[in-house]
Design a protein around this motif. Structure first.
Motif, PDB file in Angstrom:
ATOM      1  N   LYS A 123       0.757  -2.200   2.199  1.00 27.44           N
ATOM      2  CA  LYS A 123      -0.758  -2.287   2.560  1.00 27.44           C
ATOM      3  C   LYS A 123      -1.001  -1.643   3.721  1.00 27.44           C
ATOM      4  O   LYS A 123      -1.904  -1.047   3.952  1.00 27.44           O
ATOM      5  CB  LYS A 123      -0.879  -3.657   2.698  1.00 27.44           C
ATOM      6  CG  LYS A 123      -2.441  -4.096   2.969  1.00 27.44           C
ATOM      7  CD  LYS A 123      -2.607  -5.510   3.034  1.00 27.44           C
ATOM      8  CE  LYS A 123      -2.396  -6.050   4.502  1.00 27.44           C
ATOM      9  NZ  LYS A 123      -2.648  -7.555   4.715  1.00 27.44           N
ATOM     10  N   LYS A 169      -2.614  -5.232  -7.029  1.00 31.61           N
ATOM     11  CA  LYS A 169      -2.155  -6.386  -6.707  1.00 31.61           C
ATOM     12  C   LYS A 169      -2.938  -7.529  -6.054  1.00 31.61           C
ATOM     13  O   LYS A 169      -2.705  -8.709  -6.073  1.00 31.61           O
ATOM     14  CB  LYS A 169      -1.280  -6.000  -5.381  1.00 31.61           C
ATOM     15  CG  LYS A 169      -0.090  -4.980  -5.720  1.00 31.61           C
ATOM     16  CD  LYS A 169       0.823  -4.508  -4.679  1.00 31.61           C
ATOM     17  CE  LYS A 169       2.250  -3.769  -4.709  1.00 31.61           C
ATOM     18  NZ  LYS A 169       2.536  -3.225  -3.649  1.00 31.61           N
ATOM     19  N   GLN A 170      -4.152  -7.115  -5.473  1.00 30.67           N
ATOM     20  CA  GLN A 170      -5.022  -7.858  -5.159  1.00 30.67           C
ATOM     21  C   GLN A 170      -5.561  -8.526  -6.230  1.00 30.67           C
ATOM     22  O   GLN A 170      -5.959  -9.789  -6.268  1.00 30.67           O
ATOM     23  CB  GLN A 170      -6.172  -7.163  -4.388  1.00 30.67           C
ATOM     24  CG  GLN A 170      -5.855  -6.481  -2.976  1.00 30.67           C
ATOM     25  CD  GLN A 170      -5.098  -7.564  -2.083  1.00 30.67           C
ATOM     26  OE1 GLN A 170      -5.567  -8.754  -2.140  1.00 30.67           O
ATOM     27  NE2 GLN A 170      -4.514  -7.359  -0.980  1.00 30.67           N
ATOM     28  N   ASP A 183       4.557 -12.235  -1.121  1.00 31.26           N
ATOM     29  CA  ASP A 183       3.351 -11.499  -1.723  1.00 31.26           C
ATOM     30  C   ASP A 183       3.297 -10.090  -1.875  1.00 31.26           C
ATOM     31  O   ASP A 183       3.288  -9.103  -0.960  1.00 31.26           O
ATOM     32  CB  ASP A 183       2.184 -11.742  -0.688  1.00 31.26           C
ATOM     33  CG  ASP A 183       0.606 -11.264  -1.081  1.00 31.26           C
ATOM     34  OD1 ASP A 183       0.655 -10.739  -2.291  1.00 31.26           O
ATOM     35  OD2 ASP A 183      -0.296 -11.620  -0.332  1.00 31.26           O
ATOM     36  N   PRO A 184       3.393  -9.670  -3.216  1.00 33.97           N
ATOM     37  CA  PRO A 184       3.546  -8.118  -3.672  1.00 33.97           C
ATOM     38  C   PRO A 184       2.344  -7.227  -3.026  1.00 33.97           C
ATOM     39  O   PRO A 184       2.621  -6.132  -2.692  1.00 33.97           O
ATOM     40  CB  PRO A 184       3.301  -8.024  -5.186  1.00 33.97           C
ATOM     41  CG  PRO A 184       3.210  -9.521  -5.495  1.00 33.97           C
ATOM     42  CD  PRO A 184       3.114 -10.558  -4.526  1.00 33.97           C
ATOM     43  N   ALA A 185       1.235  -8.067  -2.683  1.00 29.39           N
ATOM     44  CA  ALA A 185       0.190  -7.129  -2.237  1.00 29.39           C
ATOM     45  C   ALA A 185       0.241  -6.947  -0.749  1.00 29.39           C
ATOM     46  O   ALA A 185      -0.527  -6.059  -0.088  1.00 29.39           O
ATOM     47  CB  ALA A 185      -1.216  -7.877  -2.196  1.00 29.39           C
ATOM     48  N   GLU A 186       1.311  -7.545   0.019  1.00 32.96           N
ATOM     49  CA  GLU A 186       1.546  -7.128   1.242  1.00 32.96           C
ATOM     50  C   GLU A 186       2.420  -5.831   1.572  1.00 32.96           C
ATOM     51  O   GLU A 186       2.364  -5.374   2.395  1.00 32.96           O
ATOM     52  CB  GLU A 186       2.122  -8.335   2.107  1.00 32.96           C
ATOM     53  CG  GLU A 186       1.562  -9.441   2.278  1.00 32.96           C
ATOM     54  CD  GLU A 186       0.284  -8.934   3.341  1.00 32.96           C
ATOM     55  OE1 GLU A 186       0.347  -7.818   3.789  1.00 32.96           O
ATOM     56  OE2 GLU A 186      -0.872  -9.629   3.418  1.00 32.96           O
ATOM     57  N   ILE A 187       3.242  -5.394   0.394  1.00 31.76           N
ATOM     58  CA  ILE A 187       4.124  -4.400   0.258  1.00 31.76           C
ATOM     59  C   ILE A 187       3.221  -2.941   0.458  1.00 31.76           C
ATOM     60  O   ILE A 187       2.313  -2.844  -0.451  1.00 31.76           O
ATOM     61  CB  ILE A 187       5.032  -4.539  -0.826  1.00 31.76           C
ATOM     62  CG1 ILE A 187       5.751  -5.420  -1.037  1.00 31.76           C
ATOM     63  CG2 ILE A 187       5.923  -3.082  -0.767  1.00 31.76           C
ATOM     64  CD1 ILE A 187       6.902  -5.900  -0.279  1.00 31.76           C
ATOM     65  N   GLN A 224      -3.264  -0.917  -4.625  1.00 35.58           N
ATOM     66  CA  GLN A 224      -3.645  -2.184  -4.124  1.00 35.58           C
ATOM     67  C   GLN A 224      -4.712  -3.183  -4.888  1.00 35.58           C
ATOM     68  O   GLN A 224      -4.673  -4.291  -4.982  1.00 35.58           O
ATOM     69  CB  GLN A 224      -4.479  -1.957  -2.757  1.00 35.58           C
ATOM     70  CG  GLN A 224      -3.429  -1.939  -1.249  1.00 35.58           C
ATOM     71  CD  GLN A 224      -3.273  -3.343  -1.126  1.00 35.58           C
ATOM     72  OE1 GLN A 224      -4.025  -3.980  -1.100  1.00 35.58           O
ATOM     73  NE2 GLN A 224      -1.956  -3.167  -0.809  1.00 35.58           N
ATOM     74  N   PHE A 233      -2.347   4.928  -4.440  1.00 37.26           N
ATOM     75  CA  PHE A 233      -2.196   3.853  -3.343  1.00 37.26           C
ATOM     76  C   PHE A 233      -3.639   2.961  -3.505  1.00 37.26           C
ATOM     77  O   PHE A 233      -3.127   1.526  -3.628  1.00 37.26           O
ATOM     78  CB  PHE A 233      -2.523   4.507  -1.810  1.00 37.26           C
ATOM     79  CG  PHE A 233      -2.641   3.252  -0.740  1.00 37.26           C
ATOM     80  CD1 PHE A 233      -1.672   2.690  -0.220  1.00 37.26           C
ATOM     81  CD2 PHE A 233      -3.945   3.080  -0.101  1.00 37.26           C
ATOM     82  CE1 PHE A 233      -1.643   1.689   0.652  1.00 37.26           C
ATOM     83  CE2 PHE A 233      -4.021   1.996   0.634  1.00 37.26           C
ATOM     84  CZ  PHE A 233      -2.843   1.449   1.261  1.00 37.26           C
TER      85      PHE A 233
END
Lengths: 578, 246
Positions: A334, B135-136, A328-332, B132, B128
């Protein structure tokens, strides 16, 4: 009185009508039948559910289906059972409930699955389209309610869309980073008619999970690994989900790098392996936390840097470069800064990575870790009354670390993570992200349904078990010989521990008056065993293992035992209590 | 059809946004107040800040703030292609509020393909946050494509309709302003004029400010819509210069 001739004519006409009706039936199916047929065609074997008004057409179609339906005693139980089934087997868990309260009762189960990336399809009945939005009886906007806790959701508006919806839902739930998908089926959609055509292709232009990592990133990760002096692998639930346990073992042995697991990652690396450091984080082992604090390279594999793992993010792994491998790219990036992100399916990435690595061994680092392991083992005072840790150790000894273990949430969960040595993936099933009390028993039922020949234990606390204790009846109903081990201390143990440590021993609302669990088990038709002395421990567990009925073990344990070591919330990993 | 949520957007970021939208221009370097020249030129970016790239971008780059992390807070215009499914707006809006991202404005409408809608989202945040957000958003199954227009040259527009008090004595002056801003009078009442004007937010803010002394009875403003400039595609074929010709 009718003549014979008339009778004949009538009969033949009747025959014609029914034949024609039959032909029409073959062409047209009800929405509910399409729904069930589609599930069958997608390979669904078991549904956990609870019927109700708006789900009646679906239940009617289920009556003729080969799908095995498990009637739980509460919709939340159905959702957790589907979750447990999915975690144990890797197949999508399917749960079914009616509209309104039935659907809202699924919510906790869906959120649990969402937080731990469990493939699940939740199907709910809904009031007919014409009544939607009118505050009808048993109406709840379940797609709206579950919007933040589902990977995707559907409110089906046409019977002809059902087959496609089911196919897409299962595809989305099981691919990429898995998660729960909800299908809301209004009653007129499930009772309406349409032709059943098996959906063959997906129409999801916006859904393209990344599976293969960018080779350049993998190369960079490999270079960083070959340069590192003190590597540590931090492996999470992603390893279990993607089935990358063998690759992880190869990687660890190649680099002679110690492996610490997250709570949901336990079992992804054999706990009895010399390189295993057990769990890290708030209640992790000291040596795991020391290793992370002193490593110069942290290889995060399918983990998401939860606050229970990192403590204070500013002081987490202060000397390390971080490689983060996740689908999951969104975990990178985060929660913590990441030096080398690698986005892709963990199994594939590890395979790619292994090709560019050579064996390595830093003896000084290995010796340091071995010394920590020797100096700071997990321990507890064995004297006196029955200790909860001793119970977990004994269950582990008798099952040789091979049982499927589920837990509720609290002290018993942490002791299980610490003292049970998990040796294979999918053997530890626990609510890690959401921390759902009442998860363990229904999940154990789901696990037992998915793995009928295996030994299943739910390790519970006296508080948690009462949140879904009605599911004991489900276990009895379907002859599922799950074992429930209650570590009974008469407290909400983890709450009490925090009150002891951080609230000056003011035990506000954490002491519990409990029912007689043995009698309760017997009332449900299960077996109940009470254990109060250490000497009774081994025989009781043996009896439970050998019983063909569900067994509830009521262990009366040391009331004020604490889970240690402990990193206070927001603290630094290498500064632990205990 | 446009569905715009500026009010909703403002409620996402209490304390971050000034109640007086024009405050921010006073922080611009070399700002000397609004005059006819910069009001009109603002709409023709190439001329206003020649050589510094498109004007809007330039305007926003100069307006820098810092957040608690020390990151530079910047406005980004995201162009998001979504499947035209029921509930997609709720999914996107819910994502922003849930994750604590600030939406400045959001405009949604169908594209040339009726199955696909385009959302133009203006979001303020540091790198940042933007990463996010990106990506979200990508995780939503209904989201097909996201582009951050702020990285390239783009044209953006808002539409505003203003009902302004217009006594006979002031009508001429208002109509002169309408002329200067290339606005249009779309309705005339006994005591009011209703004026529509399109342009980027700078121009619209300036227009609003200049009408304020007459008394604004009602104002309705769309969210921003935006599009990349065309030279990216045509640069190979011919060298003709693209200009904002509005």
């Amino acid at each position: 009185m009718q003549s014979d001739v008339t009778k004949k004519v009538l009969r033949s006409q009747k025959g014609k009508v029914s034949k024609r009706k039959k032909e029409a039936d073959q062409a047209l199916l009800s929405g509910a039948e399409i729904l069930i047929r589609s599930l069958e065609d997608e390979g669904v074997e078991t549904i956990f559910g609870y019927p109700g008004g708006q789900a009646l057409p679906i239940y009617d179609a289920l009556y003729d289906s080969k799908i095995n339906h498990i009637l739980c005693r509460h919709e939340q139980g159905a959702a957790h059972a589907a979750d447990g089934y999915a975690r144990a087997t890797g197949k999508p868990g399917v749960c079914l409930a009616t509209s309104g309260p039935g659907a809202t009762n699924l919510v906790t189960g869906i959120a649990t699955a969402f937080m731990d990336s469990v493939p699940m399809v939740a199907i709910t009945g809904q009031v007919p389209l014409s009544l939607l939005g009118r505050d009808s009886f048993q109406e709840a906007d379940i797609t709206g309610i579950t919007l933040p806790i589902t990977k995707h959701s559907y409110l089906v508006r046409d019977t002809s869309e059902l087959a496609q919806t089911v196919k897409e839902a299962i595809y989305i739930a099981t691919t990429g980073r898995p998660g729960p998908v909800l299908i809301d089926v209004p009653r007129d959609v499930s009772s309406g008619q349409a032709e059943y055509r098996r959906a063959d292709k997906m129409n999801l232009p916006g859904y393209r999970p990344v599976l293969d990592a960018d080779p350049a990133q993998v190369e960079e990760a490999a270079r960083a690994i070959m340069k590192s002096e003190r590597p540590v692998i931090y492996a999470g639930g992603g390893v279990v989900i993607s089935g990358a346990h063998e690759e992880l073992l190869q990687l660890a042995e190649l680099l002679m790098a110690p492996v610490c697991n997250t709570l949901t990652g336990l079992g992804g690396f054999p706990g009895n392996h010399p390189l295993s450091l057990g769990m890290l984080g708030m209640h992790g082992t000291k040596y795991a936390n020391y290793a992370v604090s002193e490593c110069d390279l942290l290889i995060a594999v399918g983990a998401r840097f939860d606050d229970r793992v990192t403590g204070d993010v500013e002081t987490f792994a202060p000397e390390a470069r971080i490689i983060h491998i996740d689908i999951d790219p969104a975990e990178i990036g985060k929660n913590v800064r990441v030096d080398i992100p690698v986005v892709g399916d963990v199994k594939r990435v590890l395979r790619q990575l292994l090709k560019s690595l050579q064996p390595r061994l830093n003896e000084a680092w290995r010796d340091k870790i071995m010394a920590w392991k020797k100096e700071y083992p997990l321990n507890y005072c064995e004297k006196g009354c029955l200790k909860p840790q001793a119970i977990i150790r004994e269950i582990c000894r008798q099952t040789e670390g091979k049982a499927r273990i589920t837990t509720e949430v609290g002290q018993h969960q942490m002791w299980t993570a610490q003292y049970y040595t998990f040796t294979r993936p999918r053997s530890f099933i626990t609510s890690g992200g959401l921390g759902t009390m009442g998860f363990g028993l229904p999940a154990a039922i789901g696990v037992q349904v998915g793995c009928p020949d295996e030994l299943v234990f739910d390790i519970a606390g006296d508080g948690s078990i009462q949140m879904n204790i009605q599911e004991l009846c489900t276990a009895v109903n379907y002859d599922l010989p799950v074992n429930v081990a209650i570590l009974n201390n008469g407290y909400l143990g983890m709450v009490r521990q925090w009150q002891e440590l951080f609230y000056n021993r003011r035990y506000s609302q954490s002491e519990l008056l409990n029912p007689d669990f043995v009698k309760l088990a017997e009332a449900y038709g299960a077996e109940g065993i009470r254990v109060t002395r250490p000497s009774e421990l081994a025989p009781a567990i043996e009896q439970a293992i050998n019983s063909s009925k569900p067994v509830m073990l009521d262990f009366i344990v040391d009331r004020e035992e604490n889970v240690l070591p402990m990193v206070p919330p927001g603290g630094t990993l290498n500064k632990m209590l205990g | 059809m446009l569905i715009c949520l500026p009010v909703l957007a403002a409620s996402f970021c209490p304390g971050l946004k000034s109640n007086r939208p024009l405050d921010r221009y006073h922080k611009l370097e070399g700002f000397t107040g609004f005059n006819n020249e910069n009001m009109c030129e603002a709409d023709i970016p190439g001329k206003a800040w020649a050589g510094a790239g498109p004007g809007v971008r330039c305007l926003e780059l100069r307006f820098l703030r810092h957040n608690l992390r020390g990151g530079v807070m910047m406005k980004h215009t995201l162009s998001v292609l979504v499947e035209n499914n029921p509930g997609v707006l709720a999914r996107v809006a819910g994502l922003f509020s849930r994750r604590g991202f600030n939406i400045d404005s959001l405009a949604v409408g169908r594209t040339e393909n009726p199955r696909v809608s385009r959302m133009t989202i203006v979001v303020e945040g540091d790198d940042f946050t933007l990463e996010q957000v990106n990506k979200q958003l990508h995780k939503l199954v209904d989201v097909i494509k996201i582009s951050d227009l702020t990285k390239d040259a783009y044209v953006d527009r808002e539409l505003v309709m203003i009902k302004v008090f217009a006594e006979p004595s002031s009508r001429a002056e208002i109509m002169q302003l309408v002329d200067i801003f290339r606005a249009r009078i779309v309705d005339v009442g006994p005591k009011t004029l209703t004026i529509e004007v399109t342009g980027n937010s700078g121009k619209i803010d300036a227009f609003e400010l200049s009408l304020r002394p007459f008394g604004i009875k009602e104002l309705v403003r769309t969210g921003k819509i935006a599009m990349l400039r065309g030279y990216k595609n045509s640069i190979k074929g011919n060298n003709h210069k693209e200009e904002d010709v509005s």
